[in-house]
Design an enzyme around this catalytic site. Structure first.
Site, mmCIF file in Angstrom:
data_model
loop_
_atom_site.group_PDB
_atom_site.id
_atom_site.type_symbol
_atom_site.label_atom_id
_atom_site.label_comp_id
_atom_site.label_asym_id
_atom_site.label_seq_id
_atom_site.Cartn_x
_atom_site.Cartn_y
_atom_site.Cartn_z
ATOM 1 N N LYS A 259 0.834 -1.211 0.000
ATOM 2 C CA LYS A 259 0.000 0.000 0.000
ATOM 3 C C LYS A 259 0.865 1.255 0.000
ATOM 4 O O LYS A 259 1.692 1.447 0.888
ATOM 5 C CB LYS A 259 -0.906 0.004 1.246
ATOM 6 C CG LYS A 259 -1.660 1.324 1.447
ATOM 7 C CD LYS A 259 -2.556 1.290 2.688
ATOM 8 C CE LYS A 259 -3.153 2.667 2.999
ATOM 9 N NZ LYS A 259 -3.991 2.657 4.224
ATOM 10 N N ASP A 264 -2.555 10.218 4.044
ATOM 11 C CA ASP A 264 -3.957 9.813 4.210
ATOM 12 C C ASP A 264 -4.681 10.797 5.123
ATOM 13 O O ASP A 264 -4.614 10.687 6.343
ATOM 14 C CB ASP A 264 -4.015 8.394 4.793
ATOM 15 C CG ASP A 264 -5.446 7.893 4.933
ATOM 16 O OD1 ASP A 264 -6.361 8.528 4.381
ATOM 17 O OD2 ASP A 264 -5.634 6.843 5.590
ATOM 18 N N LYS A 271 -10.154 12.683 8.578
ATOM 19 C CA LYS A 271 -9.700 12.248 9.897
ATOM 20 C C LYS A 271 -9.673 13.435 10.851
ATOM 21 O O LYS A 271 -9.542 14.584 10.414
ATOM 22 C CB LYS A 271 -8.267 11.701 9.785
ATOM 23 C CG LYS A 271 -8.144 10.347 9.089
ATOM 24 C CD LYS A 271 -6.686 9.892 9.068
ATOM 25 C CE LYS A 271 -6.529 8.552 8.368
ATOM 26 N NZ LYS A 271 -7.191 7.434 9.080
ATOM 27 N N ASP A 282 1.757 6.240 5.599
ATOM 28 C CA ASP A 282 0.760 5.327 5.026
ATOM 29 C C ASP A 282 1.237 4.681 3.719
ATOM 30 O O ASP A 282 0.479 3.968 3.064
ATOM 31 C CB ASP A 282 -0.568 6.068 4.837
ATOM 32 C CG ASP A 282 -1.785 5.179 5.039
ATOM 33 O OD1 ASP A 282 -1.621 4.086 5.617
ATOM 34 O OD2 ASP A 282 -2.883 5.581 4.616
ATOM 35 N N ASP A 341 -12.088 7.035 3.904
ATOM 36 C CA ASP A 341 -10.888 6.774 4.705
ATOM 37 C C ASP A 341 -10.488 5.293 4.658
ATOM 38 O O ASP A 341 -9.406 4.931 5.108
ATOM 39 C CB ASP A 341 -11.129 7.228 6.149
ATOM 40 C CG ASP A 341 -9.844 7.388 6.936
ATOM 41 O OD1 ASP A 341 -8.768 7.358 6.310
ATOM 42 O OD2 ASP A 341 -9.927 7.539 8.169
ATOM 43 N N GLU A 343 -9.380 3.730 2.207
ATOM 44 C CA GLU A 343 -8.858 3.898 0.850
ATOM 45 C C GLU A 343 -7.814 2.844 0.483
ATOM 46 O O GLU A 343 -7.668 2.512 -0.684
ATOM 47 C CB GLU A 343 -8.266 5.307 0.685
ATOM 48 C CG GLU A 343 -6.816 5.511 1.170
ATOM 49 C CD GLU A 343 -6.610 5.288 2.665
ATOM 50 O OE1 GLU A 343 -7.595 5.340 3.424
ATOM 51 O OE2 GLU A 343 -5.454 5.039 3.072
ATOM 52 N N ARG A 345 -7.606 -0.349 0.938
ATOM 53 C CA ARG A 345 -8.150 -1.577 0.332
ATOM 54 C C ARG A 345 -8.576 -1.340 -1.111
ATOM 55 O O ARG A 345 -8.604 -2.280 -1.907
ATOM 56 C CB ARG A 345 -9.301 -2.109 1.211
ATOM 57 C CG ARG A 345 -10.464 -1.157 1.362
ATOM 58 C CD ARG A 345 -11.369 -1.527 2.538
ATOM 59 N NE ARG A 345 -10.757 -1.202 3.837
ATOM 60 C CZ ARG A 345 -11.316 -1.459 5.009
ATOM 61 N NH1 ARG A 345 -12.497 -2.059 5.072
ATOM 62 N NH2 ARG A 345 -10.709 -1.135 6.130
#
Ligand code: BES
Ligand code: MN
Ligand code: ZN
Length: 495
Positions: A259, A264, A271, A282, A341, A343, A345
């Protein structure tokens, strides 16, 4: 960042002409004791070293580092006693690695030292030293905190082939971990999908890997709806990086996926402000996969490796994807986005399907995927999911190298919680239970059932937000590079 120079020595450490001498201590039933390898040092102290150390309050605990002036008892003017903790006969590799790391951190600013920890486990002592001496000072005006310059590693014979080989592997592995840390620690204003891709291509090109980068046009042409959706809110467009290590002798093909969200914010499902800065990490899965592919080439591992690394920045804006949007993943499955959020996946779905097209024998993905990983397992224990047999093999190897991944299930019943009103699947459930497993169940939808697959959630372990410990400073840890390296080596050996 330069690695401290690591060299083998078979000379008497008590006579070594260095600035500091490192010995291991252990937590015995009646106080501190010396670990094996420190005998000649203790002789220099006329057998009184343990007494001196207990006077100084030493217990031999992990992360305990005691410094004392030698006043001529050894040639080195400073003795550094680093704790291994309680041992059962012999210390584990990870105990040696952590003690070496703690000593290396305590030796910042020192030019040259020698260690006896290598008498316990040469590879672990070398890795722990190289990783404990890691600093990231690119963004400091005054980089005054110079790391340890050189460590000599005491071994019975410095000329033998086996220790040379063991040291070379440890240096290469540590270098991959350090590269990962550098990428994770680089701030998100400088590290965005295109700049990450440039750095990945430069690293991989130097190591002789074949590289390919899909830009936003290529992603659109290819139908990578997950990566494009997540990247749509950012002025800095997404990328998909592909790296290929193709040795002539390879019998097995392994797909790696990581990933790569360079920042993020959560997107429109934004968030909270507190600790949002941590989301610079991230892309730790992407960094680990790139560094591991490069490492495999450096080690000339006889395994074919195809890395597929999706990169995007998750931002809220007028062009951002929304809760309620339906995205079409590469290969045609649709996802209803209920939370922007979740994201990781979505970009991983594209990458997993693409990785599957290469028909690998094994597929491993790693991601800073869920806060729920930290709720379940804390900050130091990666969650490992996937097909049970391969998952357990990855877990065993992760335990061996001290990264300590732990097996987690993918219960079938969770799948229906991802049923969508209008698409093939939703990206989140309506509740907060088993968030790490739900993410794994979502990913499983994009992996062929017959494929040996492991998914490693490193949300906590990839980034140290607390105090330094063992061979870790603050920030990027490089987890799970050593797990991935161990798995690839194991596959090279056993298929
Ligand atoms: N990158 C985060 C996961 C994360 C959280 C990593 C904290 C490290 C520390 C991920 O994209 C995320 O936001 N996940 C959500 C999923 C939720 C919306 C289902 C989470 O964990 O809250
Ligand atoms: Mn997120
Ligand atoms: Zn994320």
């Amino acid at each position: 960042m330069p690695t401290p120079k690591l060299a083998l020595t078979d000379a008497d450490v008590a006579r070594a002409n260095v600035d500091a001498l490192v010995v291991g201590t252990v937590q015995g039933s009646d106080g501190v004791a010396l670990a094996a390898g420190a005998e000649s040092v203790d002789a220099g102290f006329e057998g009184g070293l343990v007494e001196l150390l207990s006077l100084l309050g030493a217990a031999g605990k992990a992360d305990e580092v005691i410094k004392l002036p030698t006043r001529g008892a050894t040639s080195a003017p400073l003795l550094v006693a680093t704790g291994l903790g309680t041992i059962d006969g012999e210390p584990t590799g990870e105990q040696v690695r952590r003690a070496a790391g703690a000593a290396a951190r305590a030796l910042a600013g020192t030019d040259r030292a020698v260690t006896t920890l290598s008498r316990l486990d040469l590879g672990a002592a070398a890795e722990g030293t190289a990783l404990g001496a890691y600093t990231f000072t690119t963004y400091r005006g005054n980089s005054g905190d110079a790391p340890l310059g050189r460590m000599d590693l005491s071994v019975p014979s410095a000329r033998a082939a086996a220790p040379k080989r063991e040291l070379a592997r440890a240096v290469a592995v540590a270098e991959a971990v350090r590269t990962t840390r550098d990428l994770v620690n680089t701030p998100p204003n400088d590290l965005y999908p295109a700049s990450f891709a440039e750095r990945a291509v430069a690293l991989a090109g130097d190591a002789g890997l074949r590289t390919e980068v899909l830009d936003e046009q290529a992603l659109r042409a290819g139908g990578y709806g997950g990566i494009l959706g997540v990247g749509s809110g950012s002025s800095r467009p997404p990328r998909l990086i592909r790296l290929h290590h193709e040795p002539a002798a390879a019998k097995t093909r392994v797909a790696l996926v990581g990933k790569g969200v360079t920042f993020d914010t959560g997107g429109i499902s934004i968030k909270p402000a507190a600790n949002m800065d941590h989301m610079t990490m991230d892309m730790a899965g992407a960094a680990a996969v790139v560094a591991t592919a490069v490492l495999a080439a450096r080690l000339e591992l006889p395994v074919e490796i195809v890395a597929t690394v999706p990169m995007a920045e998750n931002m809220p804006s007028a062009t951002a994807y929304r809760p309620g949007d339906v995205l079409t993943i590469y290969g045609g499955k649709t996802v209803e986005v209920l939370n922007t959020d979740a994201e990781g996946r979505l970009i991983l779905a594209d990458a997993l399907v693409r990785a599957g097209e290469d028909s690998p024998d094994y597929l491993i993905d790693t991601a800073t995927l869920t806060g729920a990983q930290m709720v379940a397992l804390g900050n130091r224990t990666p969650g490992v999911m996937g097909t049970p047999k391969f998952r357990d093999r990855v877990v065993a190897l992760s335990q061996d190298v001290g990264e300590n991944g732990w097996a987690m299930p993918l219960p079938d019943h969770l799948r229906s919680e991802l049923d969508s009103r209008l698409a093939d699947i939703a990206n989140v459930t309506g509740n907060r239970w088993a968030g790490m497993l739900v993410a794994g169940v979502f990913l499983a939808e994009f992996v062929d059932d017959a494929m040996p697959w492991a998914h490693i959630d490193i949300a906590g372990p990839a980034f140290n937000t607390g105090s330094p410990w063992g061979y870790h400073g603050k920030g990027g840890t490089g987890v799970p590079v050593r797990t991935l390296a161990a798995v690839l080596s194991d596959i090279a050996e056993h298929g």
